[in-house]
Design a protein around this motif. Structure first.
Motif, PDB file in Angstrom:
ATOM      1  N   LEU A  31       0.819  -1.208   0.000  1.00 50.63           N
ATOM      2  CA  LEU A  31       0.000   0.000   0.000  1.00 50.63           C
ATOM      3  C   LEU A  31       0.855   1.261   0.000  1.00 50.63           C
ATOM      4  N   PHE A  32       1.951   1.245   0.787  1.00 48.25           N
ATOM      5  CA  PHE A  32       2.769   2.445   0.916  1.00 48.25           C
ATOM      6  C   PHE A  32       4.029   2.408   0.052  1.00 48.25           C
ATOM      7  N   SER A  33       4.189   1.327  -0.717  1.00 45.70           N
ATOM      8  CA  SER A  33       5.338   1.200  -1.638  1.00 45.70           C
ATOM      9  C   SER A  33       6.663   1.394  -0.913  1.00 45.70           C
ATOM     10  N   VAL A  34       6.847   0.656   0.182  1.00 47.58           N
ATOM     11  CA  VAL A  34       8.078   0.713   0.967  1.00 47.58           C
ATOM     12  C   VAL A  34       8.786  -0.633   0.880  1.00 47.58           C
ATOM     13  N   SER A  35      10.035  -0.656   1.323  1.00 51.20           N
ATOM     14  CA  SER A  35      10.828  -1.888   1.225  1.00 51.20           C
ATOM     15  C   SER A  35      10.646  -2.813   2.425  1.00 51.20           C
ATOM     16  N   ILE A  36      10.182  -2.264   3.559  1.00 48.12           N
ATOM     17  CA  ILE A  36      10.086  -3.052   4.791  1.00 48.12           C
ATOM     18  C   ILE A  36       8.797  -2.710   5.524  1.00 48.12           C
ATOM     19  N   SER A  37       8.162  -3.738   6.083  1.00 51.52           N
ATOM     20  CA  SER A  37       6.997  -3.547   6.957  1.00 51.52           C
ATOM     21  C   SER A  37       7.095  -4.549   8.092  1.00 51.52           C
ATOM     22  N   VAL A  38       6.801  -4.082   9.321  1.00 54.76           N
ATOM     23  CA  VAL A  38       7.064  -4.910  10.500  1.00 54.76           C
ATOM     24  C   VAL A  38       5.978  -4.720  11.556  1.00 54.76           C
ATOM     25  N   VAL A  39       5.585  -5.817  12.202  1.00 57.53           N
ATOM     26  CA  VAL A  39       4.881  -5.749  13.482  1.00 57.53           C
ATOM     27  C   VAL A  39       5.948  -5.982  14.545  1.00 57.53           C
ATOM     28  N   SER A  40       6.280  -4.915  15.269  1.00 54.49           N
ATOM     29  CA  SER A  40       7.389  -4.931  16.223  1.00 54.49           C
ATOM     30  C   SER A  40       6.855  -4.816  17.651  1.00 54.49           C
ATOM     31  N   LEU A  41       7.311  -5.694  18.539  1.00 56.57           N
ATOM     32  CA  LEU A  41       6.925  -5.666  19.941  1.00 56.57           C
ATOM     33  C   LEU A  41       8.146  -5.320  20.777  1.00 56.57           C
ATOM     34  N   ILE A  42       7.998  -4.328  21.672  1.00 62.32           N
ATOM     35  CA  ILE A  42       9.143  -3.804  22.414  1.00 62.32           C
ATOM     36  C   ILE A  42       9.244  -4.477  23.766  1.00 62.32           C
TER      37      ILE A  42
END
Length: 327
Positions: free
Chosen positions: A41-52
């Motif tokens: 959707l955003f035309s990016v190279s990386i997408s993550v569900v990150s938990l801190i």
């Protein structure tokens, strides 16, 4: 590089995160579907569900990277959880918080970042849905709203994991929750050389309690038994209602002597309850105990079969008690 401040509610935040029972679990399509959609959707190279977590950021789902976690102190998401809305970094090289960050200066060469903080019902933020690119870019209010919509879906899915891993009656883990946590405990023990111990409890004459005193009283017996398990075992032990009137506990780093000691303490709690409860019946149980050495070739399923057989051996010893123990 500026370190992200630790949230004021950090203890509650970590307790909430760990209570989700999701850290170090396997990838799931419901999260991967969202990160794939966000990446496209955003035309990016990386997408993550990150938990801190306390010292790391761990990725429940990741597209465009071959790693599953990084240090918390270099994470962009550690900054994002300190605000209510989407954190946007149009160009990391021009932002004093990140300009000399190793994730900027080397792979994956972050230039653009946008992260929506995943907020739980108690208000704490456990992680982010974030998108990353190696080129600077702008991010409109409509883009922020779209990322927020996707992030809210992620938060709902995280909560559904928790709801699907807790037993509604007793409040402890159910079978699914136990299996998730037990797999992690075994892997941790194998990595560090720790033994685990599995204890299987079966309430004796539970059907008779239901038949003679009603299902509401049967529910009370189950809740009471679960509470006594919680009182007797450590917070680090995995306690679960496995099915019906069956309960399991997994202990880590426990030798035979310490297991016998905690079982004696549990029996004392049961005895004290039976003396003081004022109920027209006593809580009785059969148990099985099995041990697993670190790196032993014994799957969780085989482990459960082994302890179940041990429990039935113990139950056979009690076969002469054919009626409910009524005061």
């Amino acid at each position: 590089m500026l370190l992200a401040p630790i949230p004021d509610n950090e203890y509650t935040r970590l307790e909430t995160l760990r209570g989700l029972n999701v850290l170090d679990t396997i990838a799931e399509e419901r999260f991967d579907r969202i990160t794939r959609l966000a990446k496209r959707l955003f035309s990016v190279s990386i997408s993550v569900v990150s938990l801190i977590d306390s010292e790391r950021q761990w990725f429940k789902s990741v597209q465009g990277l071959d790693i599953c976690e990084t240090r918390r102190d270099i994470s962009f998401c550690g900054h994002a959880i300190n605000q209510q809305h989407v954190l946007v970094v149009p160009d990391a090289l021009k932002d004093e918080r990140f300009a000399d960050n190793p994730l900027v200066l080397a792979a994956p060469n972050i230039r653009f970042y946008a992260g929506y903080p995943l907020t739980m019902p108690n208000g704490v933020r456990v992680g982010t849905l974030c998108i990353i690119d190696d080129k600077p870019r702008s991010f409109s209010k409509d883009d922020e709203a779209a990322l927020e919509d996707l992030g809210k879906i992620v938060a709902e899915e995280l909560l559904s994991i928790q709801q699907n891993t807790l037993d509604a009656l007793t409040g402890i883990s159910n079978r699914r929750g136990f299996e998730l946590l037990a797999h992690k405990a075994i892997a941790y023990g194998d990595r560090l050389g720790f033994e685990t111990c599995l204890i299987f409890f079966d309430l004796d004459y539970f059907k008779a309690i239901n038949d003679q005193f009603g299902h509401e009283e049967g529910d009370t017996a189950l809740k009471t038994f679960a509470g006594l398990l919680i009182d007797s075992f450590r917070e680090s032990d995995i306690i679960a209602r496995f099915a019906g009137d069956e309960f399991v506990v997994m202990l880590s780093q426990s030798d035979e002597v310490s297991v016998n000691s905690v079982l004696q303490r549990f029996q004392q709690c049961i005895n004290q309850h039976n003396l003081q409860s004022g109920k027209p019946y006593h809580l009785r149980y059969s148990k099985g105990v099995a041990h697993r050495q670190a790196r032993q070739s014994l799957s969780l399923n085989d482990y459960l079969v082994k302890v179940d057989k041990a429990m039935f051996v113990d139950k056979e010893k009690h076969h002469q008690r054919t009626q409910i123990d009524v005061k």
